[in-house]
Design an enzyme around this catalytic site. Structure first.
Site, PDB file in Angstrom:
ATOM      1  N   ASP A 142      59.840 -16.816 -48.735  1.00  0.00           N
ATOM      2  CA  ASP A 142      60.616 -18.027 -48.473  1.00  0.00           C
ATOM      3  C   ASP A 142      60.279 -19.132 -49.458  1.00  0.00           C
ATOM      4  O   ASP A 142      59.321 -19.037 -50.224  1.00  0.00           O
ATOM      5  CB  ASP A 142      60.367 -18.510 -47.036  1.00  0.00           C
ATOM      6  CG  ASP A 142      58.910 -18.365 -46.622  1.00  0.00           C
ATOM      7  OD1 ASP A 142      58.046 -18.275 -47.515  1.00  0.00           O
ATOM      8  OD2 ASP A 142      58.626 -18.336 -45.417  1.00  0.00           O
ATOM      9  N   ASP A 167      54.261 -19.848 -33.196  1.00  0.00           N
ATOM     10  CA  ASP A 167      55.383 -19.482 -32.328  1.00  0.00           C
ATOM     11  C   ASP A 167      55.908 -18.077 -32.654  1.00  0.00           C
ATOM     12  O   ASP A 167      57.004 -17.704 -32.256  1.00  0.00           O
ATOM     13  CB  ASP A 167      56.506 -20.517 -32.427  1.00  0.00           C
ATOM     14  CG  ASP A 167      57.019 -20.677 -33.847  1.00  0.00           C
ATOM     15  OD1 ASP A 167      56.539 -19.946 -34.740  1.00  0.00           O
ATOM     16  OD2 ASP A 167      57.903 -21.531 -34.078  1.00  0.00           O
ATOM     17  N   GLU A 213      62.419 -18.592 -37.368  1.00  0.00           N
ATOM     18  CA  GLU A 213      61.820 -19.249 -36.236  1.00  0.00           C
ATOM     19  C   GLU A 213      62.462 -18.767 -34.941  1.00  0.00           C
ATOM     20  O   GLU A 213      63.448 -18.028 -34.977  1.00  0.00           O
ATOM     21  CB  GLU A 213      61.962 -20.746 -36.440  1.00  0.00           C
ATOM     22  CG  GLU A 213      61.228 -21.114 -37.720  1.00  0.00           C
ATOM     23  CD  GLU A 213      60.943 -22.574 -37.854  1.00  0.00           C
ATOM     24  OE1 GLU A 213      59.764 -22.918 -37.848  1.00  0.00           O
ATOM     25  OE2 GLU A 213      61.887 -23.367 -37.963  1.00  0.00           O
ATOM     26  N   HIS A 255      56.799 -16.784 -35.505  1.00  0.00           N
ATOM     27  CA  HIS A 255      57.824 -16.609 -36.534  1.00  0.00           C
ATOM     28  C   HIS A 255      57.265 -15.877 -37.743  1.00  0.00           C
ATOM     29  O   HIS A 255      56.109 -16.052 -38.110  1.00  0.00           O
ATOM     30  CB  HIS A 255      58.474 -17.950 -36.923  1.00  0.00           C
ATOM     31  CG  HIS A 255      57.594 -18.864 -37.721  1.00  0.00           C
ATOM     32  ND1 HIS A 255      57.081 -20.033 -37.210  1.00  0.00           N
ATOM     33  CD2 HIS A 255      57.157 -18.796 -38.999  1.00  0.00           C
ATOM     34  CE1 HIS A 255      56.368 -20.635 -38.138  1.00  0.00           C
ATOM     35  NE2 HIS A 255      56.386 -19.908 -39.231  1.00  0.00           N
TER      36      HIS A 255
END
Lengths: 337, 427
Positions: A72, A141, A148, A143
């Site tokens: 990313d 979380d 996400e 991800h």
């Protein structure tokens, strides 16, 4: 799923680094047959990079025939920005090893046409024969990359809006000024990660324990995108003890025992040889193999690995045969090769 | 690790396995330099945009990479004296160029050629040669002038040192300066040392600095008040602190006093000669402790630096005796006549006397003098886009426990000009 538990984050990182080096060595990459490595950024992988750099300097591994794809990159901050993932990769890895810049792929967050950039990225991965090993980390979380909670588990490389939580968490890298934090990013999709022939995830620290628990002990759920890894034929998660805090003792013991038994039997939990060496171009014709009816090991949902990559999941040792029950399944609607 | 010795015409050289001097700290980092731009390269940008990898990679085995050393007070070297004009004036430029190629081998990649108090004619003949070399940027020319330092002749006769008394004078307006140095030569001057208490000097200081010239307090009987007024008027430097000025007195601390933060004036930079003769090591340590960011090591070396010991002719029929790094005037054994020490030796001395780290010692001959000269972006820095003037330095500890820094290689504008290991093999 292979879950490797190590006492602390350093030994977990060392395990991952050694694993990658062994994979590259066994693969014996050449310019025509490079090892394609997917790479993450973030705090967990930093130590892995440090060890890889040390081993490179000690002459134990070379990256000249390694092609890399990063997960990313932020949109709209300069490439040379201290917090850009280009900078991260350069600082922690590329400037210290001999990966050739033309073999490096990182999404361009300043591309004039971001959609086209994403499409081209997927195409570039395919053109290089698919990713042999995707290294990843996760967020608290759950991800993976910037996928996400709520991201489609069939997602591909695309523009992603960052969650407010992530923006707040990232503001510490941007002078605690939320205005300066990029609000969008380019990221590979969950499906892009799952299409790699192998996925290795490193997770360290108590703050990621819940995410690990959700991804290992519970079902596949788009709210914990890493849980999609359960659908992958060859996933491996390497964690430190702190990250196992939310797991059942039974779960931890179970995975530790598997590793211990495997070691006692004289083998690591290694991959089938075809996956280890990748789709090597055949120099001389081999003996024609006896015709075997191909049965997929995983029926639903069928990993697109089997249709898109040269070492499809159907070539893995088939252990169980489940009769086809649904006459018209979704998987069959996906165009075959 | 790949390692290669580079030839002078390569485009990009990467130094690896080295410690870079950044500010006053040593950081383990790689450095990329370009011989085509003569600058330090933004390696990340080149790597990603041009897909380029260095043409040569040099493994330095953990040695130090420092910006090239800067000497802001150098009277000459290797037999060439900036203040001495021979009958054949054409030979001045030629000798200067020869000296530049030798000087660079000592690690000094840029400097202020210092002209001591002289007759007007000397300035008119010498200064046209001593201006900043600026845009030429030719590595093979060796060490580079950043502009002349005129030490005198507006000095206090009471603190003349070895400057000839008969040429000392006072200035009442800026035109006295242009008359002395030549109006066309003002742009060749980077720094002027003058006594602020003489003539109308205090009032002239603002005009001096408006021309881009650094005003340095020196050879002076200035009181603390005089020195403070000079700083208020724009003085930003003190020439060889402690030497040729009133000593520190507890009721009037003199020039040294302005290093305190009295009257909220900005504290000036100051030159220190760490040759073990001009100053006691303890004085140096006190000066450093009082204002480390202003601390600049200078050699004040005479033209005899680089030559063997002996007695040498000097100006006005006077003779100098060189004994190692000692220099005295013949017949005046008590008169220190500048030094004949190299800058890196000063750094080693400071290292041993102060107990400070190598980074802090080297900063006093790189980043600090560059900041004093207003050249921080180009000189004394290893940041991207700074000039690729470099010293590769190794550390040695002698049997007596004394540390010694050695100049192994010198690079100017991204090109290697000196390599100690090659010198040895050639001999």
């Amino acid at each position: 799923m292979r879950l490797i538990v190590r006492d602390d984050s350093h030994s977990a990182s060392a395990y991952v680094a050694k694993y990658i080096i062994d994979r590259i060595t066994a693969f014996a990459p050449t310019p025509a047959h490079p090892f394609v490595l997917g790479l993450p950024t973030g705090s967990s992988p930093i130590k892995v990079y440090q060890i890889l750099v040390e081993k490179y300097k000690a002459g134990e591994v070379a990256f000249e025939n390694v092609v890399t794809f990063n997960m990313d990159e932020y949109i709209g901050i300069p490439r040379e920005h201290p917090e850009s993932y280009h900078t991260f990769m350069y600082t922690h890895f590329f400037s210290h090893v001999n990966v050739h810049p033309r073999n490096i792929h990182i999404l361009n967050g300043n591309a004039p046409d971001l959609e086209a950039e994403c499409v081209a990225y997927e195409a570039a991965i395919k053109a290089r024969g698919g990713i042999d090993l995707f290294l990843g980390g996760i967020g608290p979380d759950g991800h993976v990359a910037f996928n996400e909670p709520g991201s489609s588990l069939a997602s591909r490389t695309r523009v992603k809006t960052l969650a407010y939580d992530t923006i707040i968490a990232n503001s510490r890298f941007f002078g605690n000024d939320i205005e300066k934090v990029p609000k969008m990013a380019l990221t590979v999709g969950v499906q892009t990660v799952l299409e790699a022939r192998e996925v290795v995830i490193i997770i360290a620290g108590a703050h990621k324990a819940l995410a690990l628990q959700k991804c290992i002990e519970e079902g596949v759920n788009h709210m914990w995108t890493l849980s999609a890894l359960q659908m992958h034929p060859h996933p491996m998660i390497v964690v430190d003890e702190d990250a196992t805090l939310e797991l059942k003792v039974k779960t931890v013991r179970y995975f530790k025992s598997i590793e211990a038994v495997a070691a006692a039997q004289g083998f690591e939990q290694i991959l089938p040889s075809k996956v280890r060496t990748g789709p090597r171009p055949i120099s001389k014709p081999l003996e024609p193999a006896p015709e075997v009816k191909e049965e997929p090991s995983i029926l639903l949902p069928k990993p697109t690995t089997s249709t898109l990559l040269a070492a499809p999941a159907t070539e893995y040792p088939v252990r169980s045969h489940t009769p086809e029950l649904i006459p018209d399944r979704m998987g069959s609607r996906i165009a075959a090769r | 690790m790949p390692s290669a010795t580079s030839t002078s015409r390569e485009r990009i050289t990467k130094f690896t396995n080295c410690r870079l001097l950044k500010g006053d700290e040593l950081m383990e980092q790689d450095l990329w330099v370009s011989s085509s731009t003569g600058k330090i390269v933004k390696s990340q940008e080149v790597f990603y945009s041009h897909n380029s990898i260095p043409d040569a990679t040099i493994d330095l085995g953990g040695r130090i990479v420092s910006p090239g050393l800067i000497d802001v007070q150098l009277n000459g070297s290797f037999g060439f004296n900036f203040s001495q004009i021979s009958e054949d004036t054409h030979s001045y430029g030629k000798s200067l160029r020869q000296m530049n190629r030798l000087l660079v081998q000592t690690g000094v990649t840029s400097y202020l050629p210092t002209v001591t108090s002289s007759e007007k004619e000397v300035y008119h003949l010498a200064l046209p040669h001593l201006g900043p070399s600026g845009a030429h940027r030719l590595p093979e020319e060796g060490s580079e002038s950043l502009g002349a330092h005129v030490e005198g002749p507006f000095l206090n006769p009471g603190k003349h040192g070895i400057h000839p008394l008969e040429v000392l004078t006072e200035a009442y307006s800026f035109s006295d300066l242009t008359a002395m140095y030549g109006s066309a030569n003002i742009s060749n001057i980077k720094k002027i040392t003058a006594a602020p208490e003489l003539g109308n000097m205090q009032a002239i200081i603002p005009e001096i600095i408006s021309k881009g010239v650094i005003y340095s307090i020196g050879h002076t009987e200035a009181t603390y008040e005089d020195a403070g007024a000079a700083v208020a008027n724009g003085a930003t430097m003190i020439t060889h602190l402690f030497n040729a000025m009133r000593p520190l007195h507890h009721r009037n601390p003199g020039v040294f006093g302005v290093l305190g933060i009295a009257e909220s004036l900005p504290r000036p930079y100051f030159g220190i000669i760490a040759d073990g003769i001009h100053l006691h090591p303890a004085s140096i340590k006190i000066a450093y402790a009082s204002h480390p960011d202003g601390f600049i090591l200078v050699t004040d070396a005479m033209h005899l630096v680089g030559l063997p010991d002996g007695t040498y002719d000097w100006t006005n029929e006077r003779r100098l005796i060189k004994m190692g790094s000692h220099l005295v005037l013949e017949g005046h054994a008590d008169k220190i006549a500048g030094s004949s020490i190299t800058l890196i030796e000063c750094v080693s001395n400071f290292l041993n006397w102060s107990g400070e780290g190598v980074g802090k010692a080297l900063k006093a001959v790189t980043a600090t003098p560059a900041a004093m000269l207003g050249l921080s972006r180009d000189k004394g820095s290893l940041e991207s886009d700074a000039d690729a003037d470099l010293c590769i330095i190794s550390e040695e500890v002698g049997a007596d426990g004394q540390k010694k820094l050695l100049i192994d290689q010198v690079w100017k504008f991204g090109v290697k000009l000196f390599d100690r290991s090659e010198q040895i093999t050639n001999e």
